[in-house]
Structures are given as C-alpha cells and as structure tokens.
Design a protein around this motif. Structure first.
Motif: not given
Lengths: 273, 82
Positions: B13-16, B18-19, B21
C-alpha cells in the motif's frame, strides 16, 4: 463590496486555471456578477481555457500602468451573462504587478462585481504572492500526490503569514481544499492518497473533489469550461463545489467507485463523456 | 525474491507510505515556519564564534526556539569534537 477568492496551489499543473474557469463560470451562472483575473504574467492561459484568446486587446498590466481603462481590458464572456475575464500580460515579467497597482484594480472591480476570482501562477514568488495578498478566501487546488500536498501546505503557511489579512491582523483568510484529479479506483487499491488522508494532513475544510476525467481535457481543447457540461462527472463535481462555496450543503459525490451500468458497459467507449 | 514474495509485493500500500512521509515532513516544515526569521543567521553567527576556538562543522550547532505559553526558550546544542 466584492468577495475576493484566490485559486492557488504552489505546485504547477494541478488544475488552478481549469478550476478558476469553472468556478467563475459557475458563480456567474448562478447570478453573481463575477470577474476572473489571470495573475500569471508572461504565461497567460486563462484566455485559452475560456475561449477568448483572440479577443485580448489590453491586459491587467496595461490597466495598472494606466495604458488602458478597466472597461477596455475586461473581456465579456460570450456564453455567460455576468462573467468577465481580465487577462494577464504575455510580454512583461512578473514584477510588473505592483502591490499598489493590484490593489487599485481590485478596488475598482470591487465596486461593480460580487466575486473576484484570482487565478494564481504556480510557485511562491511575487506573482503568486500578489494573487493571494488581498484575498478574503482561498481555494487550495491539490492533487492526491506527495509533492502537491506538501506544496499546498507551504502555500497555507504563506496565506497565514504574508497576506493582507495576516499583516493587518484581520480575520484570517478562509481556506478551502479542492482535491482534483481524484481516482477512487486507485484510492481503493491503496495506490493513491484518499480524501481523508489529504484532509488529515492539511487540516482544512473540503470544498470538493473533482474526479480525474477525460471531460476536463476535451473541455480545455474546445475552450468551454467543464462546468458547462453537467452530464460529466467533473462538471457536476465543480457545480457542487460552487454551491458549497455559496454556503449550500451538498453531499460529496464521486468519492467512491462509480458502478458502470449494464448499458454503459455494453457501449463502452461509444458514449464517452 | 522467491515465488511467493512476488505476489505479496504487489499488494504493497503505497498510499499509506505517502501519508506517513507527508505527515512527518509537513510537521517538520510547520515547526520551522513558526520560528523567527533571524534564527538561521543567529545559528551562523554562533557557529562563527565557536569556530574561532574549536573546529566544528555546520551541523554541529542546533538552535531551537520553543514557546511555552508566555515564555520562550532558546535552546542551543553544540557538539564539540573529542
């Protein structure tokens, strides 16, 4: 007295001009006398998005320098009553916008209009600071993507410290988040930041979510702001955002995956927006 | 990478990421935003003074201003070489 709203983002290419065109059109369609000003001196594009690029004679900088009157420079929209465009100069550099000059033009416009929409250039330099300085409200256009969110936070810092309202210790600028190029499928798959994620990080009120949509490109191709076509998802999302800007409650649509109906699936492509 | 890892890595899950960071960098940048403009210059001048006596690097002086109600604390942290 007009309400001055800046449309800003820090990062470029997130949809400031597209949003400025649709939001100003929406406000005018709902009966408000609206003017939209392009602050992007040297890289003007609002004229193209609003299909008046061949009608530009005088521009914002001409008015500031006293080379033309406001009435000479304002372009009346051909489709929408109550909508006017003040184009940016294409040949000067960004420092041509003096704070006093901008203030004088805004004061003059303020007497005749209900809403003044300031389409900010990208970045945090002089042009962007001039666009936001006199604002009463700000719409922060953000893509669900790391660099855009970070830059939006940076712009929020500038709104809170370098605007007229901040310097004069007045009520702070009202901040609205407009999340554009949103793709619910990718959010569902964990590939894209969701609305709640961006709201958590930026901690400002959500004005609207504009879904990623092919209709945005086709509308800029033809110079008709996408809000004119309410059959498209982006067009109706902008319409909802304008209603919320005017104080109405609207549920957020397009946050979830749109289930394609039987007919849409059958005729996939042939009835595209 | 073995056969099973191939399937597992696809679900990352790259969105999490991103969040996470973003939350860290945004918090850090907001902290800096509230500091007065003179702080970097102050840090440089303190560094220059110390350098007259002890050879130290740019990153060995940390200046931080914390606010506690009506009281501000200027914290100076210098790491001296052995």
């Amino acid at each position: 007295m007009a309400k001055i709203i800046v449309i800003t983002s820090g990062k470029g290419g997130v949809g400031k001009t597209t949003s400025s065109a649709s939001i100003s059109t929406g406000l005018a369609l709902k009966g408000n006398k609206t003017v939209v000003i392009d602050f992007d001196v040297g890289l003007r594009n609002l004229d193209l998005i609003m299909n008046c690029e061949r009608r530009v004679v005088y521009d914002f900088v001409n008015v500031i320098n006293g080379e033309a009157t406001l009435n000479q420079a304002l372009i009346k929209d051909k489709q929408v009553e109550n909508l006017y465009i003040l184009p940016a100069s294409q040949t000067r550099d960004k420092d041509a916008l003096s704070k006093e000059g901008v203030e004088q033009v805004l004061n003059e416009l303020s007497e005749k209009f209900d809403y003044i929409i300031c389409d900010s250039p990208a970045g945090i330099e002089h042009g962007a600071q001039m666009a936001l300085y006199f604002a009463d409200e700000a719409i922060i256009v953000t893509n669900p993507e790391v660099s855009s969110v970070r830059d939006s936070d940076r712009i929020l810092g500038i709104l809170q410290s370098k605007s007229r309202r901040a310097e004069k210790d007045l009520d702070p600028i009202k901040e609205h988040l407009l999340l554009t190029r949103y793709n619910p499928e990718r959010v569902e798959r964990g590939e894209m930041l969701g609305v709640e994620d961006v709201k958590d990080i930026l901690a400002i009120k959500l004005l609207g979510v504009i879904p990623e949509s092919p209709s945005v490109l086709s509308s800029s191709n033809s110079g008709v702001p996408v809000i004119h076509d309410q059959t498209t998802d982006a067009g109706s999302a902008y319409d909802d955002a304008v209603e919320r800007l005017l104080g109405k409650e609207r549920p957020h649509r397009f946050l979830n995956i749109q289930k394609k109906g039987f007919f849409k699936r059958m005729f996939k492509g042939s009835v595209s927006a | 990478m073995n056969f099973l890892d191939y399937f597992k890595s696809k679900k990352k899950n790259t969105a999490s990421i991103a969040k996470e960071r973003l939350q860290i960098i945004v918090a850090h940048e907001r902290g800096q935003r509230e500091q007065p403009d003179y702080l970097p210059k102050l840090q440089q001048e303190i560094l220059d003074v110390i350098r007259r006596y002890v050879p130290i690097d740019q990153d060995q002086v940390q200046v931080q201003l914390d606010k506690n109600g009506s009281c501000s604390v200027l914290e100076l942290n210098v790491t001296l070489p052995d």
